[in-house]
Design a protein around this motif. Structure first.
Motif, PDB file in Angstrom:
ATOM      1  N   SER A  72      20.169   7.068  16.806  1.00 46.98           N
ATOM      2  CA  SER A  72      19.642   8.010  17.276  1.00 46.98           C
ATOM      3  C   SER A  72      20.505   9.244  17.603  1.00 46.98           C
ATOM      4  O   SER A  72      21.611   9.351  17.114  1.00 46.98           O
ATOM      5  CB  SER A  72      18.849   7.678  18.398  1.00 46.98           C
ATOM      6  OG  SER A  72      19.783   7.314  19.563  1.00 46.98           O
ATOM      7  N   LEU A 114      15.713   9.520  13.317  1.00 42.98           N
ATOM      8  CA  LEU A 114      15.541  10.072  12.253  1.00 42.98           C
ATOM      9  C   LEU A 114      16.490   9.828  11.009  1.00 42.98           C
ATOM     10  O   LEU A 114      16.555  10.457  10.095  1.00 42.98           O
ATOM     11  CB  LEU A 114      15.755  11.543  12.671  1.00 42.98           C
ATOM     12  CG  LEU A 114      14.458  11.956  13.475  1.00 42.98           C
ATOM     13  CD1 LEU A 114      14.719  13.515  14.175  1.00 42.98           C
ATOM     14  CD2 LEU A 114      13.026  12.291  12.789  1.00 42.98           C
ATOM     15  N   ARG A 118      14.205   8.385  19.705  1.00 40.40           N
ATOM     16  CA  ARG A 118      13.644   8.767  18.340  1.00 40.40           C
ATOM     17  C   ARG A 118      14.676   8.678  17.333  1.00 40.40           C
ATOM     18  O   ARG A 118      16.067   8.922  17.324  1.00 40.40           O
ATOM     19  CB  ARG A 118      13.498  10.495  18.508  1.00 40.40           C
ATOM     20  CG  ARG A 118      12.923  10.973  17.277  1.00 40.40           C
ATOM     21  CD  ARG A 118      12.367  12.473  17.401  1.00 40.40           C
ATOM     22  NE  ARG A 118      13.648  13.378  17.272  1.00 40.40           N
ATOM     23  CZ  ARG A 118      13.389  14.815  17.344  1.00 40.40           C
ATOM     24  NH1 ARG A 118      12.210  15.066  17.215  1.00 40.40           N
ATOM     25  NH2 ARG A 118      14.394  15.707  17.636  1.00 40.40           N
ATOM     26  N   SER A 159      10.548   4.262  12.951  1.00 47.51           N
ATOM     27  CA  SER A 159       9.635   5.316  13.104  1.00 47.51           C
ATOM     28  C   SER A 159      10.352   6.486  14.086  1.00 47.51           C
ATOM     29  O   SER A 159      11.461   6.080  14.695  1.00 47.51           O
ATOM     30  CB  SER A 159       8.420   5.081  13.663  1.00 47.51           C
ATOM     31  OG  SER A 159       8.505   4.681  15.330  1.00 47.51           O
ATOM     32  N   GLU A 160       9.740   7.786  13.900  1.00 43.81           N
ATOM     33  CA  GLU A 160      10.279   8.862  14.731  1.00 43.81           C
ATOM     34  C   GLU A 160      10.270   8.356  16.298  1.00 43.81           C
ATOM     35  O   GLU A 160      11.081   8.842  17.243  1.00 43.81           O
ATOM     36  CB  GLU A 160       9.658   9.817  14.456  1.00 43.81           C
ATOM     37  CG  GLU A 160       9.938  10.530  13.195  1.00 43.81           C
ATOM     38  CD  GLU A 160       9.390  11.808  12.881  1.00 43.81           C
ATOM     39  OE1 GLU A 160       9.014  12.447  13.812  1.00 43.81           O
ATOM     40  OE2 GLU A 160       9.480  12.213  11.697  1.00 43.81           O
ATOM     41  N   LYS A 161       9.264   7.261  16.495  1.00 46.96           N
ATOM     42  CA  LYS A 161       9.174   7.051  17.941  1.00 46.96           C
ATOM     43  C   LYS A 161      10.165   5.818  18.373  1.00 46.96           C
ATOM     44  O   LYS A 161      10.256   5.216  19.555  1.00 46.96           O
ATOM     45  CB  LYS A 161       7.756   6.347  18.243  1.00 46.96           C
ATOM     46  CG  LYS A 161       6.792   7.680  17.918  1.00 46.96           C
ATOM     47  CD  LYS A 161       5.446   6.833  18.099  1.00 46.96           C
ATOM     48  CE  LYS A 161       4.526   7.994  18.073  1.00 46.96           C
ATOM     49  NZ  LYS A 161       2.981   7.662  18.230  1.00 46.96           N
ATOM     50  N   TYR A 219       7.133   8.733   9.901  1.00 48.88           N
ATOM     51  CA  TYR A 219       8.561   8.162   9.472  1.00 48.88           C
ATOM     52  C   TYR A 219       9.258   9.435   9.021  1.00 48.88           C
ATOM     53  O   TYR A 219       8.927  10.192   8.359  1.00 48.88           O
ATOM     54  CB  TYR A 219       8.691   6.991   8.477  1.00 48.88           C
ATOM     55  CG  TYR A 219       7.982   5.801   8.793  1.00 48.88           C
ATOM     56  CD1 TYR A 219       8.832   5.099   9.673  1.00 48.88           C
ATOM     57  CD2 TYR A 219       6.855   5.379   8.667  1.00 48.88           C
ATOM     58  CE1 TYR A 219       8.468   3.790  10.159  1.00 48.88           C
ATOM     59  CE2 TYR A 219       6.323   4.369   9.003  1.00 48.88           C
ATOM     60  CZ  TYR A 219       7.246   3.379   9.834  1.00 48.88           C
ATOM     61  OH  TYR A 219       6.668   2.304  10.293  1.00 48.88           O
ATOM     62  N   GLY A 220      10.527   9.541   9.908  1.00 51.64           N
ATOM     63  CA  GLY A 220      11.306  10.826   9.350  1.00 51.64           C
ATOM     64  C   GLY A 220      12.611  10.469   8.561  1.00 51.64           C
ATOM     65  O   GLY A 220      13.292  11.103   8.108  1.00 51.64           O
ATOM     66  N   CYS A 221      12.636   9.270   8.344  1.00 46.77           N
ATOM     67  CA  CYS A 221      13.881   8.685   7.480  1.00 46.77           C
ATOM     68  C   CYS A 221      13.326   7.488   6.391  1.00 46.77           C
ATOM     69  O   CYS A 221      11.959   7.413   6.377  1.00 46.77           O
ATOM     70  CB  CYS A 221      14.696   7.697   8.539  1.00 46.77           C
ATOM     71  SG  CYS A 221      14.037   6.428   9.279  1.00 46.77           S
ATOM     72  N   LYS A 254      14.157  19.970  15.036  1.00 53.24           N
ATOM     73  CA  LYS A 254      14.185  18.582  14.701  1.00 53.24           C
ATOM     74  C   LYS A 254      15.373  18.021  14.279  1.00 53.24           C
ATOM     75  O   LYS A 254      15.477  16.641  14.354  1.00 53.24           O
ATOM     76  CB  LYS A 254      12.802  18.431  13.921  1.00 53.24           C
ATOM     77  CG  LYS A 254      12.548  16.796  13.780  1.00 53.24           C
ATOM     78  CD  LYS A 254      11.145  16.748  13.159  1.00 53.24           C
ATOM     79  CE  LYS A 254      10.808  15.313  12.931  1.00 53.24           C
ATOM     80  NZ  LYS A 254       9.441  15.260  12.149  1.00 53.24           N
TER      81      LYS A 254
END
Lengths: 436, 398
Positions: free
Chosen positions: A426, A412, A410, A384-386, A369-371, A144
């Motif tokens: 991205s 992040l 995606r 969002s990760e999406k 959320y990865g960020c 990831k």
């Protein structure tokens, strides 16, 4: 211009008999020079504020906030894409913005061994230069994340790019290589098989890196001029992905750099690495702390969320409050206009009072959320990760989504804000979003 | 005005001689104006040593005429990994400038450097990258000749081309031809994804593939355990197998007596699963020992994949160790350069398991292969046949 006038002697006074122009004494010259310097500096600060560089992970103060006048959200819809550019490799790192340039790091190749630093023109996205390096440390990461996970930092003159391979590269803004380090080359067990992610910071003019893992952990203050160690201390041997933050304190330059880890916090003098104060309550190893605008209070992902105020002498920190219900997920907390915001792993945004920790409202966003969120004016921005970006107006009784954009990739990375624009990337693209 | 002029003149007299001396010292060395600059860059060391000098030298190298590129490339041969990055970035600047100016790059020289396989692999890959950037048709035409190149980066393109050709051949119904092309691709492939793709296709076409042999995984071991690793202190503890290898001996273990037993893996990727002989233990240490017969004295790499803390010794000499648990594992995770003796070489692996109880912390295993710097398997002349599709065997010695 008087100082270019051929009639102006340095070491005389009175009037020139040929031109009848005023002559200046040395004392007058320095007085004028000082006035000019002050005016010039003032002008520079105004320009800087207008440009509002985004120099590191989570912005100028390391808290995700760009001080700005309340206004319309930076983006509102899919029409807000000013430009997008293809990137040659992956990255979780934030863009940084210096003046009219945007800098991005990437890693590419089947083993992620090629490291990129790329400079784009903020105005139109034109690629101004790209430098490539070969990783000298280990490049294995969890699928990831990637090798370009730490965000670069800048002191306004130079770019300091750090990678999970522990390659640390310093370039000037035109892409000239000033120095480089291979921190795993120097310290062979300093790596994490899941990948490293801690971003460097500039504190009191020193570059501070935090390299923590199970096998060989350390933090170092690095001379930004030469890339050599000013100091290096051992850190707890435990995996940690948090980034240092800078706040007021009894360091020799009036600042401390606060290192967060599973044991808690250590506030160090950035010039020497000497410990100024510590907090032993334990802390998260993914979301980082957020510092208040006055740089005197720290909001720590510890037992939920814990607020610590630095003492008047700058050599202690005392707990203001703690709320175990406010538990940041991957995203770091954010402090804006008397409120502290956290996002949990379910994508719920919580707002609390910075003075008491009292929760004021919660809304569910479109995570995961990865960020970390960023903010300017009265708006918070989430990606969002999406790939869905949201602008949330937090000036009312509860947060209200006022802008939405789907980038369909995606995301992040924690975005950057500068000049009424958001820069977000991205693995494949860098976007500039702006309704201006 | 005269005063200003005098002031600047005085400053110039103070500072310029020093600057010009520095420039001269870089320029006046041997026949090449950049030779000393290249040497200064190659002198960079650990912890930033030589950075300041290298920064000045880099300006001179990156400002050089593109005709100097072959010299810069040749200088990379004995550059360390840090110096290589200084030099390759200088090359990038020269190439960018020349392309922007519409000038000509010395492509033939770069191509000849590419073809001279004694040069540094990553420098040759950089030469190819420049050729591809300027003259893609020629670069593509060169690709098939790189199928067995010492540079993994260069051979990857050639392997992929062959895999694509084989897939097309298979689609066209020529199964035998496709099998041969996939077999050729597999023989050249060094990247896991390409190896797996070629092997899958060959098997689908009804032909066998010996992956452990392709990689050079060591399949036959002797193992002993378990010793104490409470509090992760076993990593630094010195247990008897680090002092002697005696298959008949037994030692006090963590909970019971520890003795050697044979262990043979038939895993396609050479996995040695220590849980199989000892059970799902926690806070323990085991050792695995094997011998490798080398036809010659030669440099080699041990390539280890392991998600537990580990140490490795070759011929009794400590090579490297790492105190990390359950952060992931992959083939070739660690590359350990070693010097093999002609004849018998001993390899000892120490494998530590920690206290964690989550289901993703159960594994207590490693995989190890012997290869050259390209990743090409080095096979012992007495390598036993690859164990096939049988459960791992365990037989108590004595």
């Amino acid at each position: 211009m008087w100082f270019f006038d051929g009639a102006l002697p340095f070491f005389d006074c009175g009037r020139d008999p040929r031109t009848n122009m005023r002559k200046f004494s040395l004392r007058e010259f320095f007085a004028y020079f000082a006035c000019f310097a002050v005016c010039f500096q003032g002008l520079f600060l105004l320009v800087s504020r207008a440009h509002a560089d985004w120099l590191q992970f989570r912005g100028p103060a390391g808290n995700g906030v760009l001080q700005a006048e309340p206004g319309k959200p930076i983006f509102s819809s899919g029409n807000s894409v000013a430009w997008s550019m293809e990137l040659p490799g992956r990255g979780l790192s934030s863009p940084v913005v210096v003046g009219d340039r945007v800098f991005v790091t990437c890693s590419s190749g089947v083993r992620q061994e090629t490291l990129h630093v790329i400079c784009f023109a903020a105005a139109n996205g034109a690629k101004l230069w790209e430098r490539k390096f070969r990783a000298t440390g280990r490049t294995m990461t969890h699928k990831k994340t990637c090798v370009a996970a730490p965000s670069p930092a800048s002191d306004g003159k130079r770019i300091f790019a750090l990678y999970s391979s522990n390659d640390l590269i310093c370039l000037d803004l035109d892409g000239n290589l000033l120095w480089l380090r291979g921190l795993t080359f120097d310290y062979p067990n300093a790596s994490n098989s899941l990948g490293l992610a801690s971003s460097p910071v500039i504190a009191d003019g020193k570059l501070v890196v935090q390299i923590e893992n199970d096998s060989e952990s350390f933090a170092a203050g690095i001379d930004p001029e030469t890339g050599t160690n000013l100091w290096k201390i051992d850190r707890t041997k435990a995996a940690n992905w948090t980034s240092p933050v800078v706040m007021k304190g009894a360091g020799s330059g009036g600042e401390v750099v606060v290192l967060q880890g599973s044991d808690g916090l250590n506030a160090l003098d950035p010039a020497t690495g000497r410990e100024i104060w510590k907090y032993e309550g334990g802390a998260a190893t993914i979301p980082s702390s957020a510092v208040s605008a006055d740089r005197e209070v720290l909001y720590v992902p510890s037992h939920g969320l814990t607020a610590l105020r630095v003492g008047p002498e700058g050599n202690t920190a005392r707990q203001l409050w703690r709320d175990e219900q406010q538990r940041p997920g991957t995203a770091s907390p954010l402090v804006l206009d008397g409120k502290v915001y956290t996002v949990n792993n379910a994508g719920v945004l919580s707002c609390a009072d910075v003075g008491t920790g009292e929760r004021l409202w919660r809304i569910r966003l479109k995570g995961p959320y990865g960020c970390s969120p960023v903010a300017a004016g009265r708006h918070l921005y989430f990606f969002s990760e999406k790939g869905v970006g949201l602008a949330v107006d937090v000036s009312g009784a509860a947060g209200k989504i006022v802008g939405e954009i789907d980038l369909e990739e995606r995301i992040l990375c924690t975005p950057a804000i500068s000049n009424d624009a958001i820069y977000v990337r991205s693995d494949g693209h860098l976007w500039k979003l702006s309704d201006s | 005005m005269k005063s200003i002029f005098l002031l600047f003149s005085a400053l110039a007299l103070v500072f310029l001689p020093g600057l010009s001396r520095a420039e001269d010292s870089l320029a006046d060395s041997g026949d090449s104006p950049i030779a000393e600059a290249l040497a200064i860059i190659k002198a960079v060391g650990r912890e930033g040593r030589g950075n300041v000098e290298a920064g000045r030298a880099w300006k001179q190298v990156s400002a050089a005429d593109s005709a100097r590129l072959p010299e810069i490339f040749r200088s990379m041969d004995d550059a360390g990994p840090l110096a290589f990055n200084w030099l390759r970035t200088g090359v990038d600047v020269i190439v960018d400038r020349e392309i922007a100016a519409g000038g000509a790059l010395p492509l033939t020289d770069l191509g000849e450097f590419l073809m001279e396989v004694q040069h540094r692999p990553d420098a040759r890959a950089l030469a190819y990258e420049i050729i591809a950037r300027v003259d893609l048709p020629t670069a593509e035409a060169l690709l098939p000749g790189l199928l067995h190149d010492p540079s993994v980066d260069l051979r990857r393109g050639a392997v992929q081309r062959l895999i694509d050709e084989a897939a097309k051949t298979r689609e066209e119904g020529n199964q035998d031809g496709a099998a041969l092309l996939f077999r050729q691709a597999l023989g050249a492939a060094r990247d896991l994804d390409q190896i797996q793709e070629a092997a899958k296709q060959i098997r689908e076409l009804g032909r066998p593939v010996d992956l452990p042999r392709h990689f050079g995984f060591l399949m036959h071991w002797n193992v002993i355990g378990s010793f104490d690793n409470t509090g992760r202190e076993g990593f630094d503890a010195v247990y008897p197998p680090e002092k002697e290898i005696d298959f008949e001996a037994t030692y006090p273990g963590k909970e019971k007596e520890a003795g050697w037993s044979e262990y043979v893996t038939s895993d396609e990727y050479g996995m040695v699963d220590i849980n199989e002989p000892y059970g799902m233990l926690k806070e323990v240490v085991a050792y695995a020992y094997t011998e490798f017969n080398s036809e010659t004295s030669r440099p080699a790499e041990l390539r280890l994949g392991c998600k537990n803390a580990w140490k490795v010794w070759v011929n009794g000499e400590f090579v490297f160790g790492r105190d990390e648990y359950h952060r992931g594992m992959r083939i070739d995770q660690y590359r350990l350069p070693v010097q093999l003796d002609e004849g018998k070489n001993t390899i000892l692996v120490k494998l530590c398991q920690d206290h964690q109880t989550q289901d993703w912390t159960v594994e207590w295993q490693f995989q190890l292969r012997v290869c050259d710097a390209t990743g090409t398997a080095i096979l012992a002349p007495d390598r036993p046949p690859t164990p096939v599709a049988a459960p791992p065997e365990r037989k108590r010695r004595g």
